[in-house]
Every structure is written in structure tokens, then in C-alpha cells.
Design an enzyme around this catalytic site. Structure first.
Site, PDB file in Angstrom:
ATOM      1  N   GLU A 213       6.063  12.992   8.073  1.00  0.00           N
ATOM      2  CA  GLU A 213       6.797  13.085   6.809  1.00  0.00           C
ATOM      3  C   GLU A 213       5.861  13.472   5.671  1.00  0.00           C
ATOM      4  O   GLU A 213       4.649  13.265   5.748  1.00  0.00           O
ATOM      5  CB  GLU A 213       7.434  11.720   6.477  1.00  0.00           C
ATOM      6  CG  GLU A 213       8.391  11.206   7.531  1.00  0.00           C
ATOM      7  CD  GLU A 213       8.831   9.777   7.260  1.00  0.00           C
ATOM      8  OE1 GLU A 213       9.804   9.342   7.891  1.00  0.00           O
ATOM      9  OE2 GLU A 213       8.194   9.106   6.428  1.00  0.00           O
ATOM     10  N   LYS A 215       3.810  13.253   2.330  1.00  0.00           N
ATOM     11  CA  LYS A 215       3.149  12.211   1.515  1.00  0.00           C
ATOM     12  C   LYS A 215       3.152  12.713   0.085  1.00  0.00           C
ATOM     13  O   LYS A 215       2.485  13.693  -0.246  1.00  0.00           O
ATOM     14  CB  LYS A 215       1.717  11.980   2.004  1.00  0.00           C
ATOM     15  CG  LYS A 215       0.901  11.044   1.103  1.00  0.00           C
ATOM     16  CD  LYS A 215       1.411   9.638   1.187  1.00  0.00           C
ATOM     17  CE  LYS A 215       0.594   8.702   0.285  1.00  0.00           C
ATOM     18  NZ  LYS A 215       0.933   8.874  -1.153  1.00  0.00           N
ATOM     19  N   ARG A 220       5.213   4.196  -5.239  1.00  0.00           N
ATOM     20  CA  ARG A 220       5.958   3.487  -4.196  1.00  0.00           C
ATOM     21  C   ARG A 220       7.042   2.643  -4.856  1.00  0.00           C
ATOM     22  O   ARG A 220       6.805   1.969  -5.872  1.00  0.00           O
ATOM     23  CB  ARG A 220       4.994   2.601  -3.414  1.00  0.00           C
ATOM     24  CG  ARG A 220       5.591   1.912  -2.187  1.00  0.00           C
ATOM     25  CD  ARG A 220       5.763   2.872  -1.044  1.00  0.00           C
ATOM     26  NE  ARG A 220       6.190   2.177   0.167  1.00  0.00           N
ATOM     27  CZ  ARG A 220       5.349   1.749   1.111  1.00  0.00           C
ATOM     28  NH1 ARG A 220       4.050   1.962   0.990  1.00  0.00           N
ATOM     29  NH2 ARG A 220       5.829   1.137   2.186  1.00  0.00           N
ATOM     30  N   ARG A 235       5.021  -0.957  -5.823  1.00  0.00           N
ATOM     31  CA  ARG A 235       4.199  -1.348  -4.669  1.00  0.00           C
ATOM     32  C   ARG A 235       3.604  -2.736  -4.844  1.00  0.00           C
ATOM     33  O   ARG A 235       3.452  -3.485  -3.881  1.00  0.00           O
ATOM     34  CB  ARG A 235       3.091  -0.315  -4.485  1.00  0.00           C
ATOM     35  CG  ARG A 235       2.034  -0.669  -3.469  1.00  0.00           C
ATOM     36  CD  ARG A 235       1.103   0.507  -3.284  1.00  0.00           C
ATOM     37  NE  ARG A 235      -0.098   0.144  -2.553  1.00  0.00           N
ATOM     38  CZ  ARG A 235      -0.881   1.016  -1.937  1.00  0.00           C
ATOM     39  NH1 ARG A 235      -0.594   2.295  -1.984  1.00  0.00           N
ATOM     40  NH2 ARG A 235      -1.954   0.620  -1.297  1.00  0.00           N
ATOM     41  N   GLU A 264       9.365   6.476  -2.131  1.00  0.00           N
ATOM     42  CA  GLU A 264       8.529   6.883  -3.248  1.00  0.00           C
ATOM     43  C   GLU A 264       9.395   7.560  -4.291  1.00  0.00           C
ATOM     44  O   GLU A 264      10.469   8.094  -3.989  1.00  0.00           O
ATOM     45  CB  GLU A 264       7.431   7.851  -2.791  1.00  0.00           C
ATOM     46  CG  GLU A 264       6.252   7.195  -2.114  1.00  0.00           C
ATOM     47  CD  GLU A 264       5.078   8.158  -1.967  1.00  0.00           C
ATOM     48  OE1 GLU A 264       4.174   8.121  -2.832  1.00  0.00           O
ATOM     49  OE2 GLU A 264       5.073   8.932  -1.004  1.00  0.00           O
ATOM     50  N   PHE A 299      12.153   6.673   2.801  1.00  0.00           N
ATOM     51  CA  PHE A 299      11.671   6.918   4.155  1.00  0.00           C
ATOM     52  C   PHE A 299      11.869   5.736   5.093  1.00  0.00           C
ATOM     53  O   PHE A 299      11.513   5.807   6.270  1.00  0.00           O
ATOM     54  CB  PHE A 299      10.197   7.322   4.158  1.00  0.00           C
ATOM     55  CG  PHE A 299       9.275   6.391   3.412  1.00  0.00           C
ATOM     56  CD1 PHE A 299       8.998   5.114   3.870  1.00  0.00           C
ATOM     57  CD2 PHE A 299       8.670   6.808   2.234  1.00  0.00           C
ATOM     58  CE1 PHE A 299       8.144   4.272   3.187  1.00  0.00           C
ATOM     59  CE2 PHE A 299       7.804   5.979   1.538  1.00  0.00           C
ATOM     60  CZ  PHE A 299       7.536   4.703   2.020  1.00  0.00           C
ATOM     61  N   ARG A 375      -2.640  -3.220   8.655  1.00  0.00           N
ATOM     62  CA  ARG A 375      -3.060  -3.665   9.979  1.00  0.00           C
ATOM     63  C   ARG A 375      -2.527  -2.699  11.041  1.00  0.00           C
ATOM     64  O   ARG A 375      -1.371  -2.336  11.046  1.00  0.00           O
ATOM     65  CB  ARG A 375      -2.575  -5.073  10.242  1.00  0.00           C
ATOM     66  CG  ARG A 375      -3.169  -6.087   9.272  1.00  0.00           C
ATOM     67  CD  ARG A 375      -2.672  -7.483   9.560  1.00  0.00           C
ATOM     68  NE  ARG A 375      -3.180  -7.990  10.821  1.00  0.00           N
ATOM     69  CZ  ARG A 375      -4.381  -8.541  10.980  1.00  0.00           C
ATOM     70  NH1 ARG A 375      -5.203  -8.629   9.960  1.00  0.00           N
ATOM     71  NH2 ARG A 375      -4.768  -8.987  12.157  1.00  0.00           N
ATOM     72  N   LYS A 381      -1.942   8.311   7.131  1.00  0.00           N
ATOM     73  CA  LYS A 381      -1.768   9.365   6.139  1.00  0.00           C
ATOM     74  C   LYS A 381      -2.865  10.413   6.306  1.00  0.00           C
ATOM     75  O   LYS A 381      -4.023  10.089   6.546  1.00  0.00           O
ATOM     76  CB  LYS A 381      -1.777   8.793   4.720  1.00  0.00           C
ATOM     77  CG  LYS A 381      -3.001   7.986   4.351  1.00  0.00           C
ATOM     78  CD  LYS A 381      -2.839   7.337   2.994  1.00  0.00           C
ATOM     79  CE  LYS A 381      -4.025   6.432   2.662  1.00  0.00           C
ATOM     80  NZ  LYS A 381      -3.848   5.723   1.388  1.00  0.00           N
TER      81      LYS A 381
END
Length: 509
Positions: A213, A215, A220, A235, A264, A299, A375, A381
Site C-alpha cells: 500500500e 505510504k 496517522r 497517532r 492517514e 487502511f 514488534r 515501510k
């Protein structure tokens, strides 16, 4: 149970900052949490993670440094006492509030020892970097409460608040943590993407069952809808609902009753290309301009009409999102991307993202559930890395683990008109212990002034910096600042006359 003093928190903070060992950090934090009483766990956790439980209290470094007068001879401040004072401070407003706030701060600093004063200044100004990062603190909470770390992490993701997670773990154990559920209207800690070295490497790592997808260079957002009520968080889980009515309207028009969407948002120009990052971020400031309209791109879907989707694989969540946004009017709300692409198709997605003015792509494993933080490697990205050769203008003496070393370096770009280098930012990222030792030995030979905090240097050394881009800035004289700069290496083969110019950085805007 003994009363835990601020002195104990300060000592733990120093111990955490003095070691590189994650195990030792976690053990020190867990030991303090085991000492703390029910009213002390939450504030102590918040402070050791680097901020007051009350959030920002609106007091700057200049005010606080002026209060740090004669310190107390012995530590007497209790954690609960300090937390109560900070709560009153955060809630003080209106007529006479300035005087009352100063009285509260004066009483706090007057009762603090010298070490406690220094800790409070750094805590209240956001400069407390003692090494107790979220991951380490979560491990410490698990150890102190004797519960599985995975249970603590999930409760933290769903509650969004570290201090409350710690208090629940210490008071109710695993049973209490497992009772935490996703609630529409309470933000979830976002799942983040880790850096991928290249598109090919990410595809090789994750296999064929992926989605690729765009970026975006945006902000965010997490959006919750319950009936006609829509709320929006950033975010960092800061609510911005009142400042983004166009996002609220778009989600309120969706064919559902309840939903939690992840995505986003950014500002687009008349040609559909992204506007400058600052144009997007200006909408989240205290005086955001509604002249800049934001477009959302979703997304992920974490909840839909009574069904939690967090533990479902990404493929299932994307199917649900596609169904929710199936109407032609909702199609622009989807993040562009391709599921199960061939390598050539994935490369086309990356090329398309870059051609459209975006940062790159995110490669995601379709079998992955939703999990907070970086994690694992389920989301990677991939974006081009910008590098610049810049001049070192100075460095700051470190603290915590970096005490005694010259760490945070001041960076300057060459003035094409022949003037002195123009400062464009600072960074301490990317520095190894070896590099820190070299800087500490080398920099004094280039120094022109040292006030004990900053060593100002002659513009003689060139360093290669990696960065994610540039942004407009009123802080620096060139009107531009680096974004996420980190040190790659020094360039003894280059002179300051060969450094990149301020124009090269402005071009990144």
C-alpha cells in the site's frame, strides 16, 4: 507497605539511564513498582516513562529553572503528594491562576532535593530520557505483577494508557488485564510499521501473502464512530475531533452504525498531490486553519457494527473494509494498494506512490493480527532514504547513559552566498558508543565556547546524515528543518565548502 518517595523514583530513573541492559532496566523498574502502593503505581509508571500522568502542564523550562533555588537537605516528597500537586497544577486556570501555579511550583521545588529538582525540571519540560521506553516498562510491569508480557501488552494496546495498565496489573493481575476489551470511543494504541531495507527484501521476508500500500506523508488518524457520534485521534492518542469536521462528516456518511478505522490523513492540492507536511500538521495545532482541507485514507478496520476484528488476520480486516467502502462515493477513502502482487506489480505500486508525491509503500503480511508498536516484521515501510553532507556547528553534553559524552550534534547547511553555515537541526540518532567516544575526544579541538551544556564549534567537520525529508521551521534561521535525521558517518574526505547547501534542503520541501 512503605511510602514510596520521589527520591526512590529519581534513583530508579538514574539506574535505568546508567545501563544499556534491557534486563537490568526492567529489573530496576519492577523493583520500584513492587514497592509502590495502589495510589503510587500509576504516577510512578508515568514519570519513569518520561511524562506526568496529567500530560503537559503548560510550564516551560525558563519558569522551572528559576524555581530551582536552595534544595531541601533530605528527601521527604512522597509520590502521591507530588502527583496530587501536579493534578491541582494542571487544573488551575482563570483569574489568579498564574500566581497560584507559581505558588504550587514553588512549594514543590522548595521541598525537593537537588537531584529531585533536576528530575522535575526534565520531567515537566519533556526532556526526561532515562531509558524507560514503553517496551521496557511493559516488561517491568509484567515482571512486577508476575503475569505474561503478552497479556500486559494487549491490555495496554486496548486501554491506550500505560499508567492505568500498570495499576490494573498490580492490583488485579492477569484476570484484570484479560478483562480489558476494545471499546468504541476509547482509542487503541496503533500498530506501527518497521523500516524495510528495500522492496525486494520486504517481499522476500513476508512472502507472497502480502498487500503493498501507499505510504503517505501525512498524519496517522484513528476514527471511532458510534451512531452519529464520531471522534478522531492522532497517532499519540490526542483527540482532534473538533478541529477536523471534514473527517467527521466523511465517516458519519459511511453505511454503518459503529466502526473503528485506522488510516492517514493529509492535505492535497488541486491536482490531487500532497501539500507540504506542515500544511497537514497545521490542522492539528491550537490555531489550525480550516482553509486547508484534509482527505482521509483508511487502511485498516478494527471494529464494525458489534464485531471486533483486532484478532482477525489482515486479509479478513481488509475484506471488511472493502465492504464498508464499497459504494463509489466512498472509494476515495481507501488507501491505494494491491493485494498479493507479483514483484513487478509491487514495484509499480512503489513507482506510483513516488510519482504521486508520496513517501513510498508499506508491505503488510495478510495473516497478521493487529498489534500495537513495532514488534515483529508484519508491517514494513519502504521509502527512499535522503542523505546530506552537513557541517557540525556544536554538540550538547549528554546525560543518563550518555553523561560525560558529547552527544546531540547541531547541524548546519552551507550558505551558497558564502555566509556562515545555516543551522537546520540537531540529532543524537544513529550514534554508536564508539562514535560518541570519538566525538567527545575530537570536538574540543574544534571548540570556541563551552558553557557546560553546549560546546560551540568552528565549522570544520562534515557529517553524512540520513533523513526522511525536510519541513518548514520558524525555529531555525533558514526557515527549514530536517525530519528524523540520524548520523551515518563522518566525511573526513569532504570540507565544509563541499557540504550540501540550504537550497538543497529547501528542495526537499
Amino acid at each position: 507497605m512503605r511510602t514510596v518517595l520521589l527520591h526512590h523514583v529519581v534513583g530508579t530513573s538514574a539506574a535505568v539511564g546508567a545501563t544499556r541492559s534491557r534486563k537490568e532496566k526492567s529489573a530496576a523498574l519492577a523493583a520500584l513498582l513492587n514497592l509502590a502502593g495502589p495510589e503510587e503505581v500509576a504516577p510512578a509508571t508515568a514519570w519513569l516513562a518520561g511524562e506526568p500522568r496529567q500530560g503537559r502542564i503548560g510550564t516551560g523550562w525558563r519558569t522551572l529553572s528559576g524555581l530551582a533555588g536552595a534544595p531541601a537537605a533530605e528527601p521527604t516528597l512522597a509520590v502521591a503528594q507530588v502527583d496530587s500537586l501536579l493534578t491541582e497544577l494542571a487544573g488551575t486556570s482563570g483569574a489568579g491562576s498564574a500566581r497560584r501555579r507559581r505558588e504550587l511550583l514553588s512549594s514543590l521545588f522548595g521541598a525537593a532535593t537537588e537531584e529531585e529538582q533536576a528530575f522535575l525540571v526534565r520531567l515537566l519540560t519533556g526532556e526526561l530520557r532515562q531509558g524507560a521506553l514503553e517496551g521496557v516498562m511493559l516488561d517491568a510491569i509484567a515482571a512486577a505483577a508476575e503475569v505474561p508480557a503478552a497479556v500486559v501488552r494487549r491490555a495496554f494496546m486496548l486501554s491506550g494508557r500505560l499508567p492505568e495498565t500498570a495499576a490494573l496489573a498490580l492490583s488485579e493481575g492477569a484476570a484484570g488485564l484479560e478483562g480489558v476489551r476494545l471499546e468504541v470511543g476509547r482509542p487503541v494504541r496503533p500498530m506501527l510499521a518497521g523500516p524495510g531495507s528495500s522492496l525486494d527484501a520486504a517481499l522476500e521476508s513476508l512472502g507472497e501473502e502480502v498487500t503493498v500500500e501507499y505510504k503517505l506523508d501525512g498524519a496517522r488518524i484513528q476514527v471511532h464512530r458510534s451512531g452519529e457520534e464520531v471522534r478522531v485521534w492522532t497517532r499519540t492518542l490526542r483527540e482532534v475531533t473538533e478541529g477536523v469536521p471534514e473527517l467527521v462528516a466523511r465517516v458519519r456518511a459511511l453505511p454503518c452504525t459503529a466502526a473503528v478505522l485506522d488510516g492517514e490523513t493529509l492535505a492535497l492540492d488541486d491536482d490531487g498531490r500532497p501539500r507540504k507536511f506542515q500544511d497537514t500538521m497545521s490542522r492539528f495545532g491550537s490555531e489550525g486553519s480550516e482553509e486547508v482541507l484534509l482527505s482521509p485514507f483508511f487502511f485498516d478496520l478494527l471494529h464494525l457494527d458489534g464485531r471486533d476484528l483486532l484478532d482477525e488476520p489482515l486479509a479478513t480486516r481488509l475484506d471488511a473494509l472493502a465492504g464498508l467502502l464499497a459504494e463509489p462515493a466512498q472509494a476515495p477513502l481507501r488507501m491505494p494498494g494491491v493485494r498479493r502482487p507479483t514483484p513487478d506489480q509491487a514495484a509499480d505500486v512503489l513507482d506510483g506512490a513516488l510519482s504521486a508525491g508520496h513517501e513510498g509503500v508499506v508491505v503488510k503480511a495478510l495473516d497478521a493480527p493487529y498489534a500495537a508498536g513495532r514488534r515483529g516484521k508484519s508491517w514494513q515501510k519502504v521509502k527512499p532514504v535522503h542523505t546530506l553532507d552537513l557541517v557540525v556547528l556544536g554538540a550538547e553534553w549528554g546525560y543518563g547513559r550518555r553523561t560525560g559524552t558529547l552527544s546531540n550534534i547541531h547541524l548546519g547547511a552551507r550558505d551558497p552566498d558564502g555566509g556562515p553555515p545555516i543551522m537546520v537541526g540537531k540529532t543524537f540518532k544513529g550514534m554508536t558508543d564508539e562514535l560518541l567516544a570519538w566525538q567527545t575526544k575530537e570536538f574540543p579541538g574544534h571548540a570556541v565556547h563551552d558553557d557546560g551544556h553546549v560546546v560551540e564549534m568552528r565549522p570544520e567537520l562534515v557529517v553524512e546524515i540520513a533523513l526522511d525529508g525536510a519541513q518548514r521551521s520558524v525555529r531555525y534561521p533558514g526557515g527549514v528543518a530536517l525530519r528524523f535525521a540520524r548520523v551515518l558517518r563522518y566525511r573526513p574526505d569532504k570540507t565544509p565548502a563541499e557540504a550540501d547547501t540550504i537550497d538543497a534542503i529547501r528542495a526537499l520541501l
